[in-house]
Design a protein around this motif. Structure first.
Motif, short mmCIF file in Angstrom:
data_model
loop_
_atom_site.label_atom_id
_atom_site.label_comp_id
_atom_site.label_asym_id
_atom_site.label_seq_id
_atom_site.Cartn_x
_atom_site.Cartn_y
_atom_site.Cartn_z
N GLU A 30 0.85 -1.18 0.00
CA GLU A 30 0.00 0.00 0.00
C GLU A 30 0.89 1.24 0.00
N GLU A 31 0.56 2.21 -0.83
CA GLU A 31 1.35 3.44 -0.90
C GLU A 31 0.43 4.64 -0.85
N ARG A 32 0.96 5.74 -0.35
CA ARG A 32 0.25 7.02 -0.36
C ARG A 32 1.24 8.11 -0.69
N ASN A 33 0.80 9.08 -1.43
CA ASN A 33 1.63 10.26 -1.68
C ASN A 33 1.34 11.27 -0.59
N ILE A 34 2.40 11.80 0.00
CA ILE A 34 2.25 12.75 1.10
C ILE A 34 3.19 13.93 0.86
N ASN A 35 2.99 14.98 1.62
CA ASN A 35 3.90 16.13 1.62
C ASN A 35 4.58 16.21 2.98
N VAL B 53 5.96 14.25 8.99
CA VAL B 53 5.02 13.65 8.04
C VAL B 53 3.85 13.10 8.83
N ARG C 97 16.11 5.42 1.27
CA ARG C 97 14.79 5.27 1.88
C ARG C 97 14.84 5.62 3.36
#
Length: 187
Positions: A2-7, A26, A53
């Motif tokens: 599972e991945e999510r784009n975050i700032n 984050v 990473r």
């Protein structure tokens, strides 16, 4: 996986920090932390950086979250549905096997633990049932529901996260064998 784009959240550093100092944060999805067993009481984490990473893991010694084992009817239904999906994998989109919300979260909700196969290694020292269908078939009748569910969860996580290669026909068959036996144990 599972991945999510975050700032990244930047904020001015306080205290005695220089005028151009910033703190960086984050925001993490609570559902992910819940599945890792991170709580207000047990929130220790280890942060590591390998030049490519940033890895955030639950700190050693933190208790693993486990819900009570579900009733046999629920586990059997799960095993039968997923056995058929693995049998018919060629006609099912691959993300059903990879997405944590489909299989991984269901295994966790049923009370199984992804322990990287450690419980199986303790129960059967010197026998590697992961990726070896013949070894699995030789001892599968010695598994109880919890141990077999943990093995399925660990094997699924291996392909979902660490394998870095698609499953082959033998890998799908491993799941068919294990899920068939899980369903039998819950009759």
């Amino acid at each position: 996986m599972e991945e999510r784009n975050i700032n990244v959240i930047y904020g001015k550093a306080g205290g005695n920090a220089s005028r151009n100092s910033y703190t960086c944060k984050v925001s993490l999805p609570k559902t992910w932390l819940d599945r890792m067993g991170v709580t207000l009481e047990h929130r220790g984490m280890t942060l590591s950086f390998d030049e490519k990473r940033i890895i955030l893991e639950r700190a050693d010694g933190q208790p693993m979250k486990q819900v009570p084992l579900a009733n046999k009817k629920e586990i059997r239904r799960f095993a039968l549905v997923w056995r058929e999906m693995y049998k018919n994998h060629a006609t099912i989109p691959g993300y059903f096997f990879e997405d944590i919300d489909f299989m991984g979260e269901s295994l966790s909700d049923l009370g199984f633990i992804m322990d990287c196969g450690e419980s199986v290694k303790r129960a059967f020292p010197g026998v590697n049932v992961f990726g070896d269908n013949e070894a699995l078939q030789r001892i599968i009748n010695e598994f109880d529901i919890q141990l077999l569910g943990n093995a399925i969860y660990s094997q699924w996580r291996y392909f979902n996260h660490w394998a870095m290669a698609p499953m082959d026909e033998e890998d799908y068959q491993w799941f068919v064998i294990a899920l068939s036996r899980l369903a039998e144990l819950c009759e």
